[in-house]
Design a protein around this motif. Sequence first.
Motif, PDB file in Angstrom:
ATOM      1  N   ASP A   1     119.685 -27.163  45.461  1.00 50.99           N
ATOM      2  CA  ASP A   1     118.909 -25.956  45.149  1.00 50.99           C
ATOM      3  C   ASP A   1     119.804 -24.722  45.045  1.00 50.99           C
ATOM      4  O   ASP A   1     119.603 -23.874  44.172  1.00 50.99           O
ATOM      5  CB  ASP A   1     117.809 -25.729  46.190  1.00 50.99           C
ATOM      6  CG  ASP A   1     116.744 -26.813  46.144  1.00 50.99           C
ATOM      7  OD1 ASP A   1     116.584 -27.438  45.073  1.00 50.99           O
ATOM      8  OD2 ASP A   1     116.086 -27.048  47.174  1.00 50.99           O
TER       9      ASP A   1
ATOM     10  N   ALA B   1     121.639 -25.047  41.835  1.00 46.69           N
ATOM     11  CA  ALA B   1     120.726 -24.717  40.733  1.00 46.69           C
ATOM     12  C   ALA B   1     120.650 -23.201  40.542  1.00 46.69           C
ATOM     13  O   ALA B   1     120.607 -22.710  39.401  1.00 46.69           O
ATOM     14  CB  ALA B   1     119.336 -25.289  41.003  1.00 46.69           C
ATOM     15  N   GLU B   2     120.654 -22.455  41.639  1.00 46.40           N
ATOM     16  CA  GLU B   2     120.618 -20.987  41.537  1.00 46.40           C
ATOM     17  C   GLU B   2     121.887 -20.460  40.868  1.00 46.40           C
ATOM     18  O   GLU B   2     121.839 -19.525  40.070  1.00 46.40           O
ATOM     19  CB  GLU B   2     120.436 -20.366  42.923  1.00 46.40           C
ATOM     20  CG  GLU B   2     120.217 -18.872  42.901  1.00 46.40           C
ATOM     21  CD  GLU B   2     118.973 -18.467  42.121  1.00 46.40           C
ATOM     22  OE1 GLU B   2     118.987 -17.349  41.534  1.00 46.40           O
ATOM     23  OE2 GLU B   2     117.985 -19.213  42.078  1.00 46.40           O
TER      24      GLU B   2
ATOM     25  N   ILE C   1     123.711 -22.129  38.682  1.00 43.65           N
ATOM     26  CA  ILE C   1     123.552 -22.463  37.264  1.00 43.65           C
ATOM     27  C   ILE C   1     122.596 -21.488  36.592  1.00 43.65           C
ATOM     28  O   ILE C   1     122.848 -21.010  35.484  1.00 43.65           O
ATOM     29  CB  ILE C   1     123.060 -23.921  37.103  1.00 43.65           C
ATOM     30  CG1 ILE C   1     124.146 -24.900  37.544  1.00 43.65           C
ATOM     31  CG2 ILE C   1     122.636 -24.193  35.660  1.00 43.65           C
ATOM     32  CD1 ILE C   1     123.696 -26.347  37.600  1.00 43.65           C
ATOM     33  N   ARG C   2     121.506 -21.184  37.253  1.00 40.21           N
ATOM     34  CA  ARG C   2     120.517 -20.235  36.722  1.00 40.21           C
ATOM     35  C   ARG C   2     121.166 -18.872  36.459  1.00 40.21           C
ATOM     36  O   ARG C   2     120.872 -18.221  35.464  1.00 40.21           O
ATOM     37  CB  ARG C   2     119.368 -20.102  37.722  1.00 40.21           C
ATOM     38  CG  ARG C   2     118.174 -19.333  37.228  1.00 40.21           C
ATOM     39  CD  ARG C   2     117.019 -19.375  38.234  1.00 40.21           C
ATOM     40  NE  ARG C   2     116.416 -20.713  38.278  1.00 40.21           N
ATOM     41  CZ  ARG C   2     116.517 -21.563  39.308  1.00 40.21           C
ATOM     42  NH1 ARG C   2     117.189 -21.237  40.398  1.00 40.21           N
ATOM     43  NH2 ARG C   2     115.948 -22.746  39.254  1.00 40.21           N
ATOM     44  N   ASN C   3     122.067 -18.451  37.340  1.00 38.07           N
ATOM     45  CA  ASN C   3     122.719 -17.147  37.201  1.00 38.07           C
ATOM     46  C   ASN C   3     123.661 -17.065  36.004  1.00 38.07           C
ATOM     47  O   ASN C   3     124.079 -15.985  35.614  1.00 38.07           O
ATOM     48  CB  ASN C   3     123.487 -16.789  38.476  1.00 38.07           C
ATOM     49  CG  ASN C   3     122.558 -16.421  39.605  1.00 38.07           C
ATOM     50  OD1 ASN C   3     121.404 -16.042  39.392  1.00 38.07           O
ATOM     51  ND2 ASN C   3     123.035 -16.552  40.820  1.00 38.07           N
ATOM     52  N   TYR C   4     123.999 -18.217  35.418  1.00 40.30           N
ATOM     53  CA  TYR C   4     124.818 -18.201  34.211  1.00 40.30           C
ATOM     54  C   TYR C   4     124.014 -17.783  32.980  1.00 40.30           C
ATOM     55  O   TYR C   4     124.593 -17.434  31.954  1.00 40.30           O
ATOM     56  CB  TYR C   4     125.462 -19.579  33.974  1.00 40.30           C
ATOM     57  CG  TYR C   4     126.757 -19.759  34.725  1.00 40.30           C
ATOM     58  CD1 TYR C   4     127.954 -19.350  34.177  1.00 40.30           C
ATOM     59  CD2 TYR C   4     126.782 -20.343  35.980  1.00 40.30           C
ATOM     60  CE1 TYR C   4     129.154 -19.508  34.852  1.00 40.30           C
ATOM     61  CE2 TYR C   4     127.973 -20.517  36.670  1.00 40.30           C
ATOM     62  CZ  TYR C   4     129.149 -20.093  36.105  1.00 40.30           C
ATOM     63  OH  TYR C   4     130.328 -20.247  36.773  1.00 40.30           O
ATOM     64  N   HIS C   5     122.692 -17.849  33.067  1.00 41.49           N
ATOM     65  CA  HIS C   5     121.804 -17.401  31.980  1.00 41.49           C
ATOM     66  C   HIS C   5     122.085 -18.122  30.668  1.00 41.49           C
ATOM     67  O   HIS C   5     122.049 -17.523  29.594  1.00 41.49           O
ATOM     68  CB  HIS C   5     121.917 -15.884  31.759  1.00 41.49           C
ATOM     69  CG  HIS C   5     121.720 -15.076  32.985  1.00 41.49           C
ATOM     70  ND1 HIS C   5     120.491 -14.846  33.545  1.00 41.49           N
ATOM     71  CD2 HIS C   5     122.625 -14.454  33.796  1.00 41.49           C
ATOM     72  CE1 HIS C   5     120.616 -14.106  34.628  1.00 41.49           C
ATOM     73  NE2 HIS C   5     121.911 -13.860  34.805  1.00 41.49           N
TER      74      HIS C   5
ATOM     75  N   GLU D   1     115.297 -22.951  31.748  1.00 40.65           N
ATOM     76  CA  GLU D   1     114.870 -23.247  33.116  1.00 40.65           C
ATOM     77  C   GLU D   1     114.558 -24.729  33.304  1.00 40.65           C
ATOM     78  O   GLU D   1     114.834 -25.295  34.363  1.00 40.65           O
ATOM     79  CB  GLU D   1     113.645 -22.396  33.478  1.00 40.65           C
ATOM     80  CG  GLU D   1     113.206 -22.514  34.913  1.00 40.65           C
ATOM     81  CD  GLU D   1     114.255 -22.081  35.930  1.00 40.65           C
ATOM     82  OE1 GLU D   1     114.301 -22.695  37.019  1.00 40.65           O
ATOM     83  OE2 GLU D   1     115.036 -21.150  35.659  1.00 40.65           O
TER      84      GLU D   1
ATOM     85  N   VAL E   1     117.754 -26.616  34.356  1.00 46.19           N
ATOM     86  CA  VAL E   1     118.550 -26.151  35.496  1.00 46.19           C
ATOM     87  C   VAL E   1     118.551 -27.166  36.638  1.00 46.19           C
ATOM     88  O   VAL E   1     119.605 -27.551  37.137  1.00 46.19           O
ATOM     89  CB  VAL E   1     118.072 -24.761  35.974  1.00 46.19           C
ATOM     90  CG1 VAL E   1     118.700 -24.394  37.309  1.00 46.19           C
ATOM     91  CG2 VAL E   1     118.370 -23.706  34.927  1.00 46.19           C
TER      92      VAL E   1
ATOM     93  N   ASN F   1     129.483 -15.244  30.230  1.00 45.79           N
ATOM     94  CA  ASN F   1     128.887 -14.434  31.289  1.00 45.79           C
ATOM     95  C   ASN F   1     129.735 -13.223  31.631  1.00 45.79           C
ATOM     96  O   ASN F   1     129.207 -12.158  31.930  1.00 45.79           O
ATOM     97  CB  ASN F   1     128.635 -15.288  32.526  1.00 45.79           C
ATOM     98  CG  ASN F   1     127.311 -15.973  32.442  1.00 45.79           C
ATOM     99  OD1 ASN F   1     126.299 -15.389  32.751  1.00 45.79           O
ATOM    100  ND2 ASN F   1     127.317 -17.209  31.971  1.00 45.79           N
TER     101      ASN F   1
END
Length: 123
Positions: free
Chosen positions: A9, A12-13, A15-19, A23, A26, A71
């Motif tokens: 988890d 995953a956050e 990875i999510r922050n790479y935009h 979703e 992710v 990024n």
Amino acid sequence: SIDKIAFPDQFAEIIRNYHILPEALVGFSARTFPLLELLLGIFLISGIFTRVSSISLSFLLLIFIIAVAVNSINGHFESCGCFSVSNQNTESSALIVIGRNLFLIFIGLTIVFTKGETSHEID
């Protein structure tokens, strides 16, 4: 990859922050990429599928370099999540992350192109 596997988890956050990924991908990526990294690393260290592992890991590093660069250009680079998913994992700059990964790609490609033909590996 062990830390990423243990804390999917948190990874995953990161990875999510790479935009970059939608979703829906992710969570799948956070659970799949670390397992792939671990498997390829075991193959590389054990000497089986060495070329395939080196090429695969180099390709993953190239994707990661592109993600960090995009990024960084967009002002979203925070932490790469390279060695740990903890919040204490900070990088001094995207250039250091990119440089380190270019060096690792160089090592991987050196393995690919200098692997002896008389090897008894399963390739």
